[in-house]
Design a protein around this motif. Structure first.
Motif, PDB file in Angstrom:
ATOM      1  N   ARG A 296      -5.153 -15.167  -5.248  1.00  0.00           N
ATOM      2  CA  ARG A 296      -3.982 -16.030  -5.682  1.00  0.00           C
ATOM      3  C   ARG A 296      -2.870 -15.355  -4.890  1.00  0.00           C
ATOM      4  O   ARG A 296      -1.882 -15.952  -4.399  1.00  0.00           O
ATOM      5  CB  ARG A 296      -3.676 -16.046  -7.262  1.00  0.00           C
ATOM      6  CG  ARG A 296      -4.789 -16.906  -7.873  1.00  0.00           C
ATOM      7  CD  ARG A 296      -4.137 -17.485  -8.995  1.00  0.00           C
ATOM      8  NE  ARG A 296      -3.025 -18.305  -8.703  1.00  0.00           N
ATOM      9  CZ  ARG A 296      -2.246 -18.885  -9.718  1.00  0.00           C
ATOM     10  NH1 ARG A 296      -2.546 -18.889 -11.006  1.00  0.00           N
ATOM     11  NH2 ARG A 296      -1.184 -19.601  -9.366  1.00  0.00           N
ATOM     12  N   PHE A 297      -3.244 -14.014  -4.742  1.00  0.00           N
ATOM     13  CA  PHE A 297      -2.018 -13.069  -4.165  1.00  0.00           C
ATOM     14  C   PHE A 297      -2.017 -13.572  -2.641  1.00  0.00           C
ATOM     15  O   PHE A 297      -1.073 -14.044  -2.139  1.00  0.00           O
ATOM     16  CB  PHE A 297      -2.337 -11.717  -4.212  1.00  0.00           C
ATOM     17  CG  PHE A 297      -1.273 -10.872  -3.636  1.00  0.00           C
ATOM     18  CD1 PHE A 297      -0.208 -10.176  -4.389  1.00  0.00           C
ATOM     19  CD2 PHE A 297      -1.254 -10.738  -2.138  1.00  0.00           C
ATOM     20  CE1 PHE A 297       0.973  -9.430  -3.655  1.00  0.00           C
ATOM     21  CE2 PHE A 297      -0.107  -9.816  -1.722  1.00  0.00           C
ATOM     22  CZ  PHE A 297       0.754  -9.373  -2.427  1.00  0.00           C
ATOM     23  N   ASN A 298      -3.232 -13.552  -2.139  1.00  0.00           N
ATOM     24  CA  ASN A 298      -3.278 -13.858  -0.769  1.00  0.00           C
ATOM     25  C   ASN A 298      -2.647 -15.259  -0.294  1.00  0.00           C
ATOM     26  O   ASN A 298      -2.116 -15.540   0.881  1.00  0.00           O
ATOM     27  CB  ASN A 298      -4.621 -13.814   0.099  1.00  0.00           C
ATOM     28  CG  ASN A 298      -4.801 -12.131   0.079  1.00  0.00           C
ATOM     29  OD1 ASN A 298      -4.027 -11.432  -0.241  1.00  0.00           O
ATOM     30  ND2 ASN A 298      -6.316 -11.818   0.315  1.00  0.00           N
ATOM     31  N   GLN A 299      -3.113 -16.339  -1.312  1.00  0.00           N
ATOM     32  CA  GLN A 299      -2.461 -17.687  -0.942  1.00  0.00           C
ATOM     33  C   GLN A 299      -1.213 -17.699  -1.087  1.00  0.00           C
ATOM     34  O   GLN A 299      -0.715 -18.335  -0.322  1.00  0.00           O
ATOM     35  CB  GLN A 299      -3.191 -18.481  -2.166  1.00  0.00           C
ATOM     36  CG  GLN A 299      -4.717 -18.931  -1.840  1.00  0.00           C
ATOM     37  CD  GLN A 299      -5.535 -19.466  -3.118  1.00  0.00           C
ATOM     38  OE1 GLN A 299      -4.754 -19.646  -4.226  1.00  0.00           O
ATOM     39  NE2 GLN A 299      -6.722 -19.762  -2.957  1.00  0.00           N
ATOM     40  N   THR A 300      -0.662 -16.956  -2.261  1.00  0.00           N
ATOM     41  CA  THR A 300       0.868 -17.064  -2.455  1.00  0.00           C
ATOM     42  C   THR A 300       1.645 -16.357  -1.358  1.00  0.00           C
ATOM     43  O   THR A 300       2.550 -16.807  -1.150  1.00  0.00           O
ATOM     44  CB  THR A 300       1.091 -16.420  -3.991  1.00  0.00           C
ATOM     45  OG1 THR A 300       0.234 -17.010  -4.695  1.00  0.00           O
ATOM     46  CG2 THR A 300       2.648 -16.985  -4.218  1.00  0.00           C
ATOM     47  N   TYR A 301       1.047 -15.307  -1.340  1.00  0.00           N
ATOM     48  CA  TYR A 301       1.962 -14.279  -0.143  1.00  0.00           C
ATOM     49  C   TYR A 301       1.615 -14.056   1.033  1.00  0.00           C
ATOM     50  O   TYR A 301       2.287 -13.412   1.922  1.00  0.00           O
ATOM     51  CB  TYR A 301       2.266 -12.888  -1.136  1.00  0.00           C
ATOM     52  CG  TYR A 301       2.796 -13.068  -2.094  1.00  0.00           C
ATOM     53  CD1 TYR A 301       4.402 -13.819  -2.553  1.00  0.00           C
ATOM     54  CD2 TYR A 301       2.108 -12.763  -3.429  1.00  0.00           C
ATOM     55  CE1 TYR A 301       4.867 -13.784  -3.717  1.00  0.00           C
ATOM     56  CE2 TYR A 301       2.766 -12.792  -4.636  1.00  0.00           C
ATOM     57  CZ  TYR A 301       4.171 -13.396  -5.043  1.00  0.00           C
ATOM     58  OH  TYR A 301       4.398 -13.548  -6.206  1.00  0.00           O
ATOM     59  N   GLY A 302       0.421 -14.366   1.565  1.00  0.00           N
ATOM     60  CA  GLY A 302      -0.143 -14.074   2.729  1.00  0.00           C
ATOM     61  C   GLY A 302      -1.437 -13.081   2.462  1.00  0.00           C
ATOM     62  O   GLY A 302      -1.364 -12.408   1.726  1.00  0.00           O
ATOM     63  N   GLU A 303      -2.147 -12.876   3.642  1.00  0.00           N
ATOM     64  CA  GLU A 303      -3.427 -12.001   3.519  1.00  0.00           C
ATOM     65  C   GLU A 303      -3.081 -10.783   3.388  1.00  0.00           C
ATOM     66  O   GLU A 303      -2.781 -10.179   4.365  1.00  0.00           O
ATOM     67  CB  GLU A 303      -4.462 -12.242   4.598  1.00  0.00           C
ATOM     68  CG  GLU A 303      -5.127 -13.640   4.497  1.00  0.00           C
ATOM     69  CD  GLU A 303      -6.169 -13.766   3.717  1.00  0.00           C
ATOM     70  OE1 GLU A 303      -6.837 -12.766   3.646  1.00  0.00           O
ATOM     71  OE2 GLU A 303      -6.208 -14.771   3.177  1.00  0.00           O
ATOM     72  N   VAL A 304      -3.284 -10.084   2.392  1.00  0.00           N
ATOM     73  CA  VAL A 304      -3.001  -8.562   2.360  1.00  0.00           C
ATOM     74  C   VAL A 304      -4.026  -7.961   1.517  1.00  0.00           C
ATOM     75  O   VAL A 304      -4.741  -7.027   1.961  1.00  0.00           O
ATOM     76  CB  VAL A 304      -1.562  -8.471   1.531  1.00  0.00           C
ATOM     77  CG1 VAL A 304      -1.414  -6.870   1.465  1.00  0.00           C
ATOM     78  CG2 VAL A 304      -0.276  -8.599   2.350  1.00  0.00           C
ATOM     79  N   LEU A 305      -4.593  -8.549   0.660  1.00  0.00           N
ATOM     80  CA  LEU A 305      -5.720  -7.569  -0.359  1.00  0.00           C
ATOM     81  C   LEU A 305      -6.841  -8.311   0.018  1.00  0.00           C
ATOM     82  O   LEU A 305      -7.045  -9.166   0.663  1.00  0.00           O
ATOM     83  CB  LEU A 305      -5.318  -8.227  -2.004  1.00  0.00           C
ATOM     84  CG  LEU A 305      -3.808  -7.719  -2.327  1.00  0.00           C
ATOM     85  CD1 LEU A 305      -3.630  -8.023  -3.672  1.00  0.00           C
ATOM     86  CD2 LEU A 305      -3.635  -6.281  -1.948  1.00  0.00           C
TER      87      LEU A 305
END
Ligand code: TRP
Length: 490
Positions: A296-305
């Motif tokens: 969800r983080f990566n979908q929302t904000y971009g591939e980081v985690l």
């Protein structure tokens, strides 16, 4: 000068090339020195990365290349290329470009290396980050050992990873021990000694303390926005744990949120692999929480985690070692543990009174090995060598089992064997523990250094997280410029 990290081939070429232009690597005495000037990096584990990387990727290239530019340059190059490319904790800083006579030759090597080393290969070999931890609520016992500690030491020594973190989850321990911080404080040292005595090596694996990484709290806060209360409520782990603790309607909010905090533990270090014992079977579900949050983080904000995978113990016994009373699980609250720090005498007292087979009344009676704790422990710990040493009448455990099942083997003899097997395994740990206990301040020092190193990695991830989340206001010159324009135009 390079700033920031980008992915991809051509970038990697630039990096290696720029590093070359820094010159004088041929006379490099300590790669640490020079690298320290080039970029911020995480000190703990450096020689180890270097070593494992040289082994797996660059060795051939260097060996076959006709030019000798000095071993230390090679080592530097071996280290800097893959790590600059994939390791989040390295930041390029501006550095001066110095001329070097050997530049053309070096360049050839570099180009060659770059052709040989595709991003995929590097990812495969070097992208593996192992992370795991324990709540410091008590000394570690044999259940912890077979369930995870033994595996960690094996993983550490096999070296097939880029980096390994093991930490003490004191923040998580406080979620249900808020009124008893002294318990956590005391057990911190017990667990640290157990780790080190069992063979975790701070040179190869970063040992740290959860509470000393404020970035974990920060990431937890942001991850909490990406999961609902009902999702946590439905989580079987949380359900069981709430029941176990009799919280009923009075669940501390911190405790309720600990799956999110655990997700942050894993995500902050971009762990790919989380070895966990089945005594924490629920972990699997929690890792699902972790995976979902990362996605969800990566979908929302971009591939980081990075999405992690759990690594379960090799077999059923390792997953759940029964207590000495034969009960399902070895656990402090059930008082059925053999601790790694128990003396030989304590081990024998416990083994002697172990649960065996209640139908095995006379030596001549046929015995049962299933549900017989002595045999479960022998399954977990004994080797063929142990038989040669302690009971040469039998070649291995299968032979002993067959004889026991047929009848004629006394429980006491089996217990003596088990006692020997356990003590043989624990004795080196006792010796090491005793040595370690002579310098406790040094143990704190190890944890402090490990925590500092872990923090550097965490800080680097948080920089990316804040940037992705658009809250990196003061580092974004473009934002400042745009805003200035916008308000000037008014
Ligand atoms: N839940 C683990 C335990 O009970 C400790 C822990 C906290 C952990 N965060 C973690 C384990 C992250 C693995 C990965 O001991």
């Amino acid at each position: 000068a390079q700033t920031g990290l980008q992915k991809g081939h051509s970038w990697r070429a630039t990096v290696a090339f720029s590093a070359l232009k820094c010159g004088s690597f041929a006379s490099l005495k300590s790669p640490n020195e020079k690298i320290g000037r080039l970029f911020r990096y995480s000190k703990v584990g450096f020689p180890f990365w270097l070593e494992s990387f040289c082994r797996c990727v660059f060795v051939d290239i260097i060996r076959h290349h006709p030019t000798s530019c000095g071993d230390s340059f090679h080592r530097f190059l071996c280290w800097c290329v893959p790590h600059a490319a994939i390791h989040p904790c390295i930041k390029w800083l501006p550095f001066p470009i110095l001329p070097s006579k050997k530049l053309p030759d070096m360049l050839k090597i570099t180009t060659f290396a770059i052709q040989k080393t595709t991003p995929k290969e590097i990812q495969h070999r070097m992208g593996k980050i192992i992370l795991t931890g324990d709540r410091p609520t008590g000394k570690l016992h044999l259940g912890h050992y077979v369930g995870s500690l033994r595996r960690r030491v094996q993983l550490q020594n096999a070296g097939d990873y880029e980096r390994m973190f093991v930490f003490m989850a004191d923040v998580q321990a406080l979620t249900d021990n808020a009124d008893n911080p002294e318990k956590i404080r005391q057990n911190m040292m017990e667990v640290a000694l157990d780790y080190l005595a069992a063979g975790l090596n701070p040179e190869k694996c970063t040992l740290f303390v959860q509470s000393q990484i404020p970035e974990l709290a920060e990431l937890t806060t942001y991850l909490m926005n990406l999961i609902t209360v009902s999702r946590v409520q439905r989580n079987p782990t949380v359900k069981t744990e709430i029941k176990m603790r009799n919280f009923e309607a009075n669940i501390p909010l911190g405790f309720f949120c600990y799956p999110v905090s655990q997700a942050a533990d894993i995500a902050l270090f971009k762990a790919t692999t989380v070895p966990a014992g089945e005594d924490q079977e629920p972990m699997i579900e929690q890792l699902e929480v972790t995976r979902e949050l990362v996605r969800r983080f990566n979908q929302t904000y971009g591939e980081v985690l990075v999405e992690p995978a759990i690594m379960l113990p090799e077999n059923a016994t390792a997953r759940r070692l029964p207590g000495t009373d034969g009960k399902e699980k070895m656990s402090k609250s059930l008082g059925n543990c053999i601790y790694l720090s128990d003396s030989a005498e304590e081990v024998w007292q416990k083994v002697r009174s172990m649960y065996t087979d209640p139908t095995h009344l006379n030596v001549s009676d046929p015995g049962h090995v299933e549900g017989n704790a002595v045999f479960t422990y022998l399954d977990a710990f004994s080797t063929d060598d142990d038989f040669a040493e302690f009971w040469p009448e039998f070649k291995n455990l299968d032979e002993l089992k067959a004889a026991y099942t047929a009848g004629g083997i006394g429980d006491m003899k089996c217990k003596k064997l088990l006692n020997n097997v356990i003590n043989k395994m624990l004795e080196p740990m006792r010796v090491r523990r005793h040595e370690l206990e002579q310098d406790i301040p040094e143990i704190y020092n190890i944890l402090k250094k490990g925590s500092e190193a872990a923090r550097e990695v965490g800080a680097a991830t948080m920089d990316e997280v804040r940037k992705a989340m658009r809250i990196d206001y003061f580092n974004d010159a473009e934002l400042i410029r745009q805003q200035a324009e916008k308000f000037k135009a008014k």
